[in-house]
Write an enzyme that holds these catalytic residues in place. Structure first.
Site, short mmCIF file in Angstrom:
data_model
loop_
_atom_site.label_atom_id
_atom_site.label_comp_id
_atom_site.label_asym_id
_atom_site.label_seq_id
_atom_site.Cartn_x
_atom_site.Cartn_y
_atom_site.Cartn_z
N GLU A 49 12.49 -32.26 19.13
CA GLU A 49 11.82 -30.99 18.84
C GLU A 49 10.33 -31.20 18.58
O GLU A 49 9.94 -32.13 17.85
CB GLU A 49 12.44 -30.33 17.61
CG GLU A 49 13.85 -29.82 17.84
CD GLU A 49 14.36 -28.99 16.67
OE1 GLU A 49 13.55 -28.65 15.78
OE2 GLU A 49 15.56 -28.68 16.65
N ASP A 79 20.95 -34.23 20.37
CA ASP A 79 19.76 -34.03 19.55
C ASP A 79 19.45 -35.25 18.70
O ASP A 79 20.37 -35.88 18.15
CB ASP A 79 19.96 -32.84 18.60
CG ASP A 79 19.59 -31.51 19.22
OD1 ASP A 79 18.83 -31.49 20.20
OD2 ASP A 79 20.06 -30.48 18.71
N ASP A 95 22.13 -30.35 16.98
CA ASP A 95 22.18 -30.46 15.52
C ASP A 95 22.48 -29.09 14.90
O ASP A 95 22.64 -28.98 13.68
CB ASP A 95 20.92 -31.08 14.94
CG ASP A 95 19.65 -30.32 15.25
OD1 ASP A 95 19.72 -29.26 15.91
OD2 ASP A 95 18.56 -30.78 14.85
N SER A 96 22.64 -28.08 15.74
CA SER A 96 23.18 -26.79 15.31
C SER A 96 24.54 -26.97 14.66
O SER A 96 25.02 -26.07 13.94
CB SER A 96 23.30 -25.84 16.50
OG SER A 96 23.96 -26.47 17.59
N LYS A 106 17.30 -35.19 22.86
CA LYS A 106 16.41 -34.04 22.74
C LYS A 106 15.56 -34.18 21.49
O LYS A 106 16.08 -34.50 20.41
CB LYS A 106 17.19 -32.73 22.72
CG LYS A 106 16.29 -31.48 22.64
CD LYS A 106 17.03 -30.22 23.05
CE LYS A 106 18.02 -29.74 22.04
NZ LYS A 106 17.40 -29.31 20.75
N GLU A 108 12.78 -22.13 23.24
CA GLU A 108 13.59 -21.27 22.37
C GLU A 108 12.74 -20.16 21.76
O GLU A 108 11.67 -20.42 21.22
CB GLU A 108 14.24 -22.09 21.26
CG GLU A 108 15.11 -21.23 20.35
CD GLU A 108 15.98 -22.03 19.39
OE1 GLU A 108 16.68 -21.40 18.58
OE2 GLU A 108 15.96 -23.27 19.46
#
Length: 271
Positions: free
Chosen positions: A120, A90, A51-52, A118, A186
């Protein structure tokens, strides 16, 4: 030539096998077919539709505006061309707010070609991980600096220092216990990331987490030295400068990850 001798497509069980055998995993983000095809052919084991893309493709200040539809679009584009790399996508902000929403979004991403999603964070997200894994959806847990939490964290900061280290260790263990097959760490101090890597059965992928992880990931634009309009983190290295071409940069990055020369102390955080 950095492409691994074993040219078979990567699978989720193969990730755990690589950890047991001490083989480093090479991961890059990609958002379209052209870059994904090049990375896939030049030594990249996992491709992340991050999602970057909200920041490096769409021009936002954070990942928060990214939608499931955005992720599905880019996942489809990349999935069409991959022959070897495992495709991870993501779950964007809010898509994993409830088990039901997470399942619906994950199904869309897997139907678009992703092989793993993924998620978070920990906390209530552990129940989300368990819910998905019980329904045959492979999950990667993302811990440490979680960009979707940027408002609560007050910015992009190193995580896991001081008393927070023990919580991060517990979160990683709990994520794997819930069924996560991969853990991204991260912006975590190198000694802590190495400790977590040694403690959990699932492979770890570091981004600003030092050389002790089982693999590394960089955002495509960062590893090519492109200006994203944001401050460059310490862990970023321009591999295009030494690779001479995009394919050469991918090979240089894969070689550096596998031989342990990246990340070095200049691209990692101390305790």
């Amino acid at each position: 030539m950095s492409t691994h001798a074993d040219s078979k497509p990567w699978t989720v069980p193969a990730l755990a096998q690589a950890k047991r055998e001490g083989r480093k995993l090479v991961m890059l983000t990609a958002y379209d077919a052209g870059f994904a095809r090049t990375f896939d052919a030049n030594g990249t084991d996992l491709i992340l539709i991050g999602d970057s893309l909200g920041m490096v493709v769409q021009g936002h200040d954070s990942t928060l505006p990214v939608t499931v539809a955005d992720m599905v679009y880019h996942t489809r584009a990349v999935a069409r061309v991959l022959e070897r790399a495992l495709l991870v996508a993501d779950l964007p902000f809010g898509a994993d707010a409830t088990p039901e929403r997470a399942l619906e979004a994950s199904l869309q991403l897997l139907q678009a070609g992703a092989e793993m999603v993924k998620i978070e964070g920990a906390g209530f997200k552990l129940d989300i991980i368990r819910h998905l894994v019980e329904r045959e959806i492979p999950v990667c847990s993302h811990l440490g600096l979680t960009p979707q939490s940027v408002l609560r964290l007050g910015g992009f900061r190193v995580q896991g220092r001081g008393e927070a280290a023990e919580q991060l260790r517990r979160d990683a263990a709990a994520a794997v216990d819930a069924g996560a097959a991969l853990v991204v760490l991260e912006c975590v101090p190198s000694p802590l990331a190495a400790q977590i890597t040694a403690e959990i059965a699932a492979p770890t992928i570091g981004i600003g987490a030092g050389p002790g992880c089982d693999g590394q990931v960089l955002v495509m634009h960062d590893f090519l030295g492109l200006d994203s309009g944001h401050r460059r983190p310490k862990f970023v290295k321009d591999f295009l400068a030494e690779g001479g071409s995009i394919a050469g940069a991918a090979r240089a990055y894969a070689d550096a990850v596998r031989n342990g020369s990246f990340p070095d102390a200049d691209h990692a955080y101390a305790q």
